[in-house]
Structures are given as structure tokens and as C-alpha cells.
Design a protein around this motif. Structure first.
Motif, PDB file in Angstrom:
ATOM      1  N   ILE A 137      15.914  25.490  40.118  1.00 41.81           N
ATOM      2  CA  ILE A 137      15.171  25.463  38.861  1.00 41.81           C
ATOM      3  C   ILE A 137      14.816  24.015  38.541  1.00 41.81           C
ATOM      4  CG2 ILE A 137      15.315  25.902  36.375  1.00 41.81           C
ATOM      5  CD1 ILE A 137      17.386  28.089  37.040  1.00 41.81           C
ATOM      6  N   ILE A 139      13.350  21.588  35.625  1.00 41.16           N
ATOM      7  CA  ILE A 139      13.061  21.519  34.198  1.00 41.16           C
ATOM      8  C   ILE A 139      12.688  20.084  33.857  1.00 41.16           C
ATOM      9  CG2 ILE A 139      14.135  21.657  31.907  1.00 41.16           C
ATOM     10  CD1 ILE A 139      15.526  24.195  32.902  1.00 41.16           C
ATOM     11  N   HIS A 144      17.579  21.305  37.920  1.00 40.62           N
ATOM     12  CA  HIS A 144      18.621  21.614  36.947  1.00 40.62           C
ATOM     13  C   HIS A 144      19.944  21.934  37.640  1.00 40.62           C
ATOM     14  CE1 HIS A 144      20.790  23.150  33.582  1.00 40.62           C
ATOM     15  NE2 HIS A 144      20.890  24.346  34.129  1.00 40.62           N
ATOM     16  N   HIS A 145      21.023  21.400  37.100  1.00 37.68           N
ATOM     17  CA  HIS A 145      22.337  21.686  37.668  1.00 37.68           C
ATOM     18  C   HIS A 145      23.283  22.382  36.693  1.00 37.68           C
ATOM     19  CE1 HIS A 145      21.191  18.370  40.639  1.00 37.68           C
ATOM     20  NE2 HIS A 145      21.114  19.519  41.256  1.00 37.68           N
ATOM     21  N   GLY A 146      23.412  21.854  35.487  1.00 37.24           N
ATOM     22  CA  GLY A 146      24.414  22.417  34.578  1.00 37.24           C
ATOM     23  C   GLY A 146      25.812  22.013  35.000  1.00 37.24           C
ATOM     24  N   VAL A 147      26.810  22.762  34.513  1.00 31.24           N
ATOM     25  CA  VAL A 147      28.216  22.407  34.769  1.00 31.24           C
ATOM     26  C   VAL A 147      28.549  22.601  36.239  1.00 31.24           C
ATOM     27  CG1 VAL A 147      30.609  22.912  34.216  1.00 31.24           C
ATOM     28  CG2 VAL A 147      28.869  23.076  32.435  1.00 31.24           C
ATOM     29  N   ALA A 148      28.280  23.788  36.741  1.00 31.63           N
ATOM     30  CA  ALA A 148      28.401  24.052  38.177  1.00 31.63           C
ATOM     31  C   ALA A 148      26.977  24.292  38.669  1.00 31.63           C
ATOM     32  CB  ALA A 148      29.249  25.282  38.410  1.00 31.63           C
ATOM     33  N   CYS A 149      26.777  24.331  39.962  1.00 29.84           N
ATOM     34  CA  CYS A 149      25.452  24.702  40.440  1.00 29.84           C
ATOM     35  C   CYS A 149      25.133  26.115  39.979  1.00 29.84           C
ATOM     36  CB  CYS A 149      25.419  24.683  41.965  1.00 29.84           C
ATOM     37  SG  CYS A 149      24.776  23.159  42.587  1.00 29.84           S
ATOM     38  N   PRO A 150      23.976  26.334  39.403  1.00 35.92           N
ATOM     39  CA  PRO A 150      23.616  27.708  39.052  1.00 35.92           C
ATOM     40  C   PRO A 150      23.625  28.619  40.294  1.00 35.92           C
ATOM     41  CG  PRO A 150      22.134  26.167  37.979  1.00 35.92           C
ATOM     42  CD  PRO A 150      22.956  25.376  38.962  1.00 35.92           C
ATOM     43  N   GLU A 151      23.865  29.877  40.058  1.00 37.75           N
ATOM     44  CA  GLU A 151      23.971  30.863  41.136  1.00 37.75           C
ATOM     45  C   GLU A 151      23.087  32.043  40.777  1.00 37.75           C
ATOM     46  OE1 GLU A 151      25.532  30.822  43.962  1.00 37.75           O
ATOM     47  OE2 GLU A 151      26.914  29.119  43.794  1.00 37.75           O
ATOM     48  N   PHE A 152      21.799  31.767  40.702  1.00 43.46           N
ATOM     49  CA  PHE A 152      20.823  32.746  40.215  1.00 43.46           C
ATOM     50  C   PHE A 152      20.867  34.022  41.060  1.00 43.46           C
ATOM     51  CE2 PHE A 152      16.620  32.243  37.729  1.00 43.46           C
ATOM     52  CZ  PHE A 152      16.517  33.594  37.491  1.00 43.46           C
ATOM     53  N   HIS A 154      23.126  35.782  41.724  1.00 43.21           N
ATOM     54  CA  HIS A 154      24.166  36.727  41.321  1.00 43.21           C
ATOM     55  C   HIS A 154      23.930  37.328  39.938  1.00 43.21           C
ATOM     56  CE1 HIS A 154      26.495  36.086  44.969  1.00 43.21           C
ATOM     57  NE2 HIS A 154      25.951  34.890  44.936  1.00 43.21           N
ATOM     58  N   ILE A 155      22.693  37.316  39.455  1.00 46.29           N
ATOM     59  CA  ILE A 155      22.390  38.102  38.247  1.00 46.29           C
ATOM     60  C   ILE A 155      22.520  39.582  38.601  1.00 46.29           C
ATOM     61  CG2 ILE A 155      20.866  36.400  37.142  1.00 46.29           C
ATOM     62  CD1 ILE A 155      18.452  38.052  38.144  1.00 46.29           C
TER      63      ILE A 155
ATOM     64  N   THR B 123      24.572  20.803  27.784  1.00 48.41           N
ATOM     65  CA  THR B 123      23.987  22.059  28.257  1.00 48.41           C
ATOM     66  C   THR B 123      24.685  23.200  27.523  1.00 48.41           C
ATOM     67  OG1 THR B 123      23.740  21.000  30.406  1.00 48.41           O
ATOM     68  CG2 THR B 123      23.370  23.372  30.329  1.00 48.41           C
ATOM     69  N   VAL B 219      25.034  32.212  35.326  1.00 47.35           N
ATOM     70  CA  VAL B 219      24.593  31.973  36.702  1.00 47.35           C
ATOM     71  C   VAL B 219      23.215  31.293  36.759  1.00 47.35           C
ATOM     72  CG1 VAL B 219      26.043  33.779  37.681  1.00 47.35           C
ATOM     73  CG2 VAL B 219      23.672  34.318  37.092  1.00 47.35           C
ATOM     74  N   ILE B 221      21.851  29.200  34.028  1.00 48.36           N
ATOM     75  CA  ILE B 221      21.843  27.917  33.313  1.00 48.36           C
ATOM     76  C   ILE B 221      23.109  27.090  33.576  1.00 48.36           C
ATOM     77  CG2 ILE B 221      21.674  26.837  31.032  1.00 48.36           C
ATOM     78  CD1 ILE B 221      19.154  28.374  31.856  1.00 48.36           C
ATOM     79  N   SER B 222      24.237  27.755  33.781  1.00 52.39           N
ATOM     80  CA  SER B 222      25.520  27.063  33.942  1.00 52.39           C
ATOM     81  C   SER B 222      25.818  26.111  32.780  1.00 52.39           C
ATOM     82  CB  SER B 222      25.546  26.308  35.281  1.00 52.39           C
ATOM     83  OG  SER B 222      26.855  25.872  35.578  1.00 52.39           O
TER      84      SER B 222
END
Lengths: 289, 289
Positions: A137, A139, A144-152, A154-155, B123, B219, B221-222
Motif C-alpha cells: 500500500i 500512501i 505503508h508499514h504500520g506497527v507490523a507489516c500489513p498482511e492484506f 489475510h482479510i 497509526t 491486517v 493498516i496495522s
């Protein structure tokens, strides 16, 4: 000026040299064995090539937080030998140059956003659909990373009414990756996707799940473009099916300039499967600027 | 220094004065009728109060793109009279001060991120669950917008196995808003949520959908925190149920510092339903800095 690029995958390590325009000057592929075997081979390739810096996009999970003590590590992978591997630190020390670092799909998105179909865009989503499913992602021009790497990947999915398959993901069963990754197609239909090219039902169901992913990306992120790459996406008939499903699922609710023309909004990767390694060149360039 | 704050909702306009620490000095509520009736009343309230600037968080859809010719407008709402209403421009001209502008749930998130439980975080995700369902997303300290305002309330849901309800959303039926907004509870069970406080099944099903929203937020945005506010969330028994569902749905896949302690990760709004108006004070402060 020559930059080093390392696309560190679970089955192969693609190493390349590139110039400041993202042009690939040469490229080799080294099988991924254990770090003890494979990392020195990578160093051998880059040694003496006088690269100014290195860009690494690695299979994950990876630590992409520059303030973390394990920044640049491949972290909790089940892949033998690779857990807690400080790939960035190893390369920087062995080659004596700084390295940029991101996760693999972030690298692919960076490639498309710098040299490909998302060039000049600020907000974009890149899905890879292959052995696994993941997304990068962007932005405001940054991955974008956030706290952990996003794991899109797994929605959770709404199940297609004609699909009885339980899903390939060992954690979630029927999440996006569980229902749409390459191995899920093979397990569901008894043979790999490339032998099912003319079976419409296969791609109707596949498109239903990928469309849900595009809908989630649209309503959560509101990007300018959604790019779909990876091996499964070589089935080109998927694109019109995904767009058709997205149109039905959104049902004209979202009225943005981006979603008005779905042919331009939901698109294949544009760099002939070089988006990952070209993203690594950009990571290398950014590491010294 | 006194700042003006306007939380422009579909049923009422909350107008307040605040100081540079986000403290509400006084507050009034004006019913939302047509712009011709309501906007002059708002101006009357602020006139002569010597506010330095105004912060507006408005019901949507709104145009939050500073480069758009309709920046600061309420755009395609079905609410009579309010479509294409230049609320920001009207207030700036009538009051002679600059105005900051965002969508309503972005304002609430800004309030929590400045003065509440997300203070200091970069975040964060804020869900409002009431007449509708929406979310504000903060990335790297900024409220995320994308091309159009994100519409997180319209992600598709996996249906609870014991739920036959078709959903309240006229566009998508069983999207998050369709399955979890206040009116969906009333339509599904025949009476409003506040008369169903002790019916466990109601909240088990509600929590199942809100947990899916939290999983998607996690997952994709984290974030460091997920805050849930709005009228429906006054049912406090929802929080442990949501956390339990999230734990089961994630199934230990995501290993981040944030999700380790779900009691601190999934939390109620912390500012006594003042998060929206306090976010407006922050928008006002930012409009002059």
C-alpha cells in the motif's frame, strides 16, 4: 552510477545491477537454500561491481521499522534457517555499502510507482497473487508499514455461493490467501491453474475473491489505482471478471474519479514481472539520497 | 486564545469554543434543518466571540482534497438542501477567519489522537458505530483521505452462521454498516439496542461483525490502536466479545507489539463523547499553524 538490487524470494534470489533510471543492466538468479549457503553467493555476485548502494525487497515476515533493533531482518518465517536472519546487516557489512529495505510486495509497488503504471501517483495498492497473496500500500508517496507489516492477504472472505472449498491458509482457512492463492486453485480443482485456462468456473470463483480484495482496498484506502501482479494474474481473463464483480459489489456507492473507469483503475502489473527488481533499484537509490 | 469548533452532524450542529489545550470552554447544540436556516444560526453563535479560527468536522460525503475546487463542501448527500453545500467557505466568509476541515469520523479520531487514548500514536483507526458505521484512519500522524473519503463501513461481511438478516445498507445489504449499524439491530430484533441490553445473542452477532472490521483494520493498516465509539458502543459488553472474536479470527497469525494485548488494542473512545468536538478544536488550531 550503478546500484545493486536484490529481490530475496523464498525460492530464488534475483540479483541485478541497475542505473539511476531504473534500467536493469544485468541480472542473475540464485536458488534460495540456507542463509549460510545463499548469502555468500549473493555477496560474490555483487563484489567488485562497485555498486553505490543496495536495495533489498525480501520475503517475510520482515522487520521494516527503522527504529527497531531487528530492522532489516527476516523474522518469524518457518523457512529453515531464515528465521531472524539479518539480511540487510549482512549485506551492508559484506559489501560496505548502505542498503534500503522493504518487504517483497512493497518493492513491487515501488517499482510500479517509480517506473510503471502508477508513476506519479501518491496512493496506490499492489496485490501479488501467486504462491501466497499479499499487498503493498502506498500512501502519500510512501510504502505503508504500520506497527507490523500489513498482511492484506489475510482479510476474511465472503464465500462464493457455489464454492465448497475450505481454504488453503493454515491459520484462517478461507481468508483471501486461503481462497485465491495459486495452491488453492490446484487443491480445489485437482490441477494447477495453467491447466485450467479454459474452465470458466475456475476464474469466475477466483475473480469473486479478488474483487472482494479490490473492494476492501477501495473503501479502506481509496487509492488512485489497484495493480494485480503475480503468477495467477497471467490468466488475463481474470481482469474483466474482477472489474465486473467490483462494479456489482460497489453498486455505484463510491463516486470517486478513480473508480469511474474500472479499466484504468484495476490493472495488470506493467513491467513484465520486473516490477520487483526495479523496485529494489529504487530502494538502493533512496538509500543514498 | 479562543478557537471555534463545529461538529456538523446530520441531526445537530454542535458549536463550541475551546482553548489551545483542547479544553471546551462552552458548547451549544443547534438542530440541523436546511443550510439556509441553520448556517446563519451557527454564524450568530460564533459572531463576536473573537475566535482565531474555526475547525469543522462534517457529515459526508465531504470533499477533503485541498486541491479540489469543491474542497470543504458537503457533496452528494441525499439530505435535503445540503448537497454541494460549501460549508467551509460559508463560515470563513461570514466569520472572517480560516477554517480547518475534515469528515466527522476523522475529527473524532483527531480528538482521540490529540487529547485522548491515541495521544502520541502515529497509526490509529477509529470506528464509529451508530446510525451508520464509518472509520477514520491515521497514518504517520495524518488523517488518511485518498482519492475520495474512505468508506470503511462498506467492506463486505462474512455472515454469522446464525444470522438470517439481509442487512440495512441500501447499496450493499450485508456490508459492515448494513449488518452492524444501530438501525440494523432494531430491524433485525424488532426493538432498539437499548431495549436488548441483556439479550446475549444480539451482542454476540454484533461483535462478530465488528470483530471482522477490526481484523481488516489490523491486517490492512496495522495500527497501534483501534478505538470504537458511537451510540452502539455504549453497550460495554461488546468489547470483550469483540476481542474474543478478533483473537479467534486472527488465530495468532499477526505477531505485532500492538495485538499482543487486545485489552489495550481494542478500546472504547476515551473522551466522553467529546472526541468529535475536541477534534474540531484541533482542526482549528492546525488551521492557523
Amino acid at each position: 552510477m550503478v546500484y545493486g538490487a536484490l529481490e530475496a524470494g523464498g525460492t530464488k534470489m534475483v540479483c541485478a545491477l541497475g542505473d539511476e533510471n531504473g534500467k536493469i543492466l544485468e541480472q542473475v538468479s540464485i536458488p534460495t537454500e540456507t542463509p549460510g549457503v545463499t548469502l555468500p553467493k549473493i555477496v560474490d555476485y555483487f563484489k567488485g561491481k562497485e555498486i553505490k548502494s543496495l536495495g533489498i525487497a525480501a520475503f517475510g515476515p520482515v522487520d521494516v521499522d527503522p527504529e527497531s533493533p531487528t530492522y532489516g531482518y527476516i523474522t518469524s518465517t518457518p523457512k529453515p534457517g531464515w528465521a531472524d536472519c539479518n539480511i540487510k546487516g549482512y549485506m551492508e557489512e559484506a559489501l560496505g555499502v548502505p542498503a534500503g529495505f522493504d518487504h517483497d510486495v512493497g518493492g513491487s509497488l515501488l517499482g510500479e510507482a517509480t517506473y510503471g503504471c502508477a508513476k506519479g501517483m501518491k496512493t496506490a495498492v499492489y496485490f501479488t497473487v501467486g504462491t501466497g497473496v499479499g499487498a503493498g500500500i502506498m500512501i502519500d508517496g510512501h510504502i505503508h508499514h504500520g506497527v507490523a507489516c500489513p498482511e492484506f492477504g489475510h482479510i476474511l472472505m465472503r464465500i462464493h455461493p457455489e464454492d465448497n472449498y475450505k481454504g488453503f491458509c493454515v491459520y484462517h482457512g478461507s481468508c483471501l490467501e486461503g481462497m485465491a492463492c495459486g495452491p488453492s486453485i490446484e487443491e480445489r480443482w485437482g490441477k494447477p491453474g495453467k491447466e485450467l485456462k479454459d474452465n470458466d468456473k475456475v476464474w469466475e470463483i477466483e475473480a469473486y475473491y479478488l474483487a472482494q480484495a479490490c473492494v476492501t482496498a477501495t473503501v479502506v484506502i481509496s487509492p488512485e489505482i489497484i495493480i494485480l501482479g503475480g503468477g495467477v494474474m497471467h490468466q488475463e481473463s481474470l481482469f474483466p471478471l474482477i472489474r465486473k464483480n467490483v462494479k456489482e459489489m460497489l453498486n455505484d456507492y463510491v463516486r470517486s474519479s478513480a473508480t469511474k473507469d474500472l479499466d484504468k483503475y484495476i490493472v495488470p502489473a506493467s513491467l513484465n514481472d520486473d516490477q520487483g527488481i526495479m523496485g529494489c533499484i529504487k530502494l538502493a537509490i533512496d538509500a543514498v539520497n
